[in-house]
Write a protein that holds these residues in place. Structure first.
Motif, PDB file in Angstrom:
ATOM      1  N   LEU A 121       4.289  -8.045   0.544  1.00 56.20           N
ATOM      2  CA  LEU A 121       3.753  -6.691   0.476  1.00 56.20           C
ATOM      3  C   LEU A 121       2.951  -6.500  -0.799  1.00 56.20           C
ATOM      4  CD1 LEU A 121       6.926  -4.856   1.689  1.00 56.20           C
ATOM      5  CD2 LEU A 121       4.688  -4.552   2.729  1.00 56.20           C
ATOM      6  N   ALA A 133       1.075  -3.567  -3.200  1.00 62.74           N
ATOM      7  CA  ALA A 133       1.181  -2.139  -3.470  1.00 62.74           C
ATOM      8  C   ALA A 133       0.228  -1.754  -4.592  1.00 62.74           C
ATOM      9  CB  ALA A 133       2.616  -1.776  -3.847  1.00 62.74           C
ATOM     10  N   PHE A 153       1.964   1.224  -0.340  1.00 59.13           N
ATOM     11  CA  PHE A 153       2.093  -0.142   0.147  1.00 59.13           C
ATOM     12  C   PHE A 153       1.084  -0.450   1.245  1.00 59.13           C
ATOM     13  CE2 PHE A 153       5.866  -1.840  -1.868  1.00 59.13           C
ATOM     14  CZ  PHE A 153       6.444  -0.693  -2.389  1.00 59.13           C
ATOM     15  N   GLY A 196       1.384  -5.410   4.850  1.00 60.42           N
ATOM     16  CA  GLY A 196       2.144  -6.646   4.688  1.00 60.42           C
ATOM     17  C   GLY A 196       1.569  -7.819   5.453  1.00 60.42           C
ATOM     18  N   GLN A 200      11.584   2.440   5.393  1.00 65.46           N
ATOM     19  CA  GLN A 200      10.859   1.292   5.933  1.00 65.46           C
ATOM     20  C   GLN A 200      11.355   0.969   7.333  1.00 65.46           C
ATOM     21  OE1 GLN A 200      11.379  -2.511   3.922  1.00 65.46           O
ATOM     22  NE2 GLN A 200       9.330  -3.193   4.509  1.00 65.46           N
ATOM     23  N   ALA A 232       5.341  -1.366   6.388  1.00 65.35           N
ATOM     24  CA  ALA A 232       5.342  -1.088   4.961  1.00 65.35           C
ATOM     25  C   ALA A 232       6.281   0.064   4.627  1.00 65.35           C
ATOM     26  CB  ALA A 232       3.930  -0.738   4.503  1.00 65.35           C
TER      27      ALA A 232
END
Lengths: 117, 108
Positions: free
Chosen positions: A90, A92, A108, A111, B37, B42
């Motif tokens: 991830l 951010a 975020f 991913g 989450q 995310a």
């Protein structure tokens, strides 16, 4: 559309190969971060950068490298030295030091799930 | 160093209330965040506490006691879509340290 882009969503590599994960943002945030997430272990910080051309190691930097040549981009390279690279990665961002004293959350990206075969 | 603890799993019934506790021991403290989450996605921001007390935001509330190194996230009127992992994170030195997350399962 403002946001954070990570590509690809799924990535497969053979053991022993280096691989670079991309992270791009158009939020104009100064700070950028890379985390790794494994089942049952939460998010662990790999590297972070508060400003262009500067970055610091996080808690688990071994086997990883980064660069911050542009404000918008913070690519992460997973090297062959990383012993167990299969994980969810991830990226951010945070508005940065200019807002110290007032709270701002980290945002975020979606991913990248890396699987090393 | 950072040490952040939260329960691994919790189960509750639709419409009920669930409280997720988080205890922390950190070298620096500039606030505590809660994130939600869903699996494979995310984390998304839920709440932030820097002063002692309760912050309420709709069905979600978060509490902080700095002297006890303790926070909780309260989820009211649980809905099926609340089934997710809830992450406690402590801010310090311009970075976040995360707990392992609490998986909440909401049953009909």
């Amino acid at each position: 559309d403002g946001g954070i882009t990570q590509s690809p969503k799924y990535l497969f590599r053979k053991e022993g190969q280096n691989v670079t994960l991309s992270c791009e943002q158009n939020l104009n945030h100064d700070a950028m971060y890379w985390y790794r997430q494994d089942p049952g272990q939460g998010l662990r910080l790999i590297y972070y950068s508060q400003i262009v051309n500067d970055f610091q190691k996080g808690d688990i930097a071994e086997g990883y490298s980064v660069s911050r040549e542009k404000k918008e981009s913070f690519p992460l390279t997973v090297t062959s030295a990383q012993k167990n690279p299969t994980a969810f990665y991830l990226c951010a961002t945070h508005v940065g030091l200019s807002e110290a004293g007032s709270y701002n959350e980290q945002f975020f990206g979606p991913g990248t799930r890396l699987t090393v075969l | 160093g950072q040490n952040i603890d939260q329960p691994t799993e919790m189960t509750a019934t639709e419409g009920a209330i669930v409280q997720i506790n988080c205890t922390y021991q950190t070298s620096g403290f500039n606030g505590l965040f809660w994130y939600q989450q869903h699996a494979g996605e995310a984390p998304t921001f839920l709440s932030y506490n820097v002063l002692d007390g309760l912050e309420e935001k709709g069905r979600f509330s978060s509490f902080l006691s700095r002297s006890k190194g303790y926070s909780y996230l309260l989820l009211k009127e649980l809905q099926m879509k609340d089934s997710a992992s809830y992450l406690c994170a402590v801010s310090g030195d311009y970075k976040l340290s995360f707990g392992a997350g609490t998986t909440v399962t909401v049953r009909a």
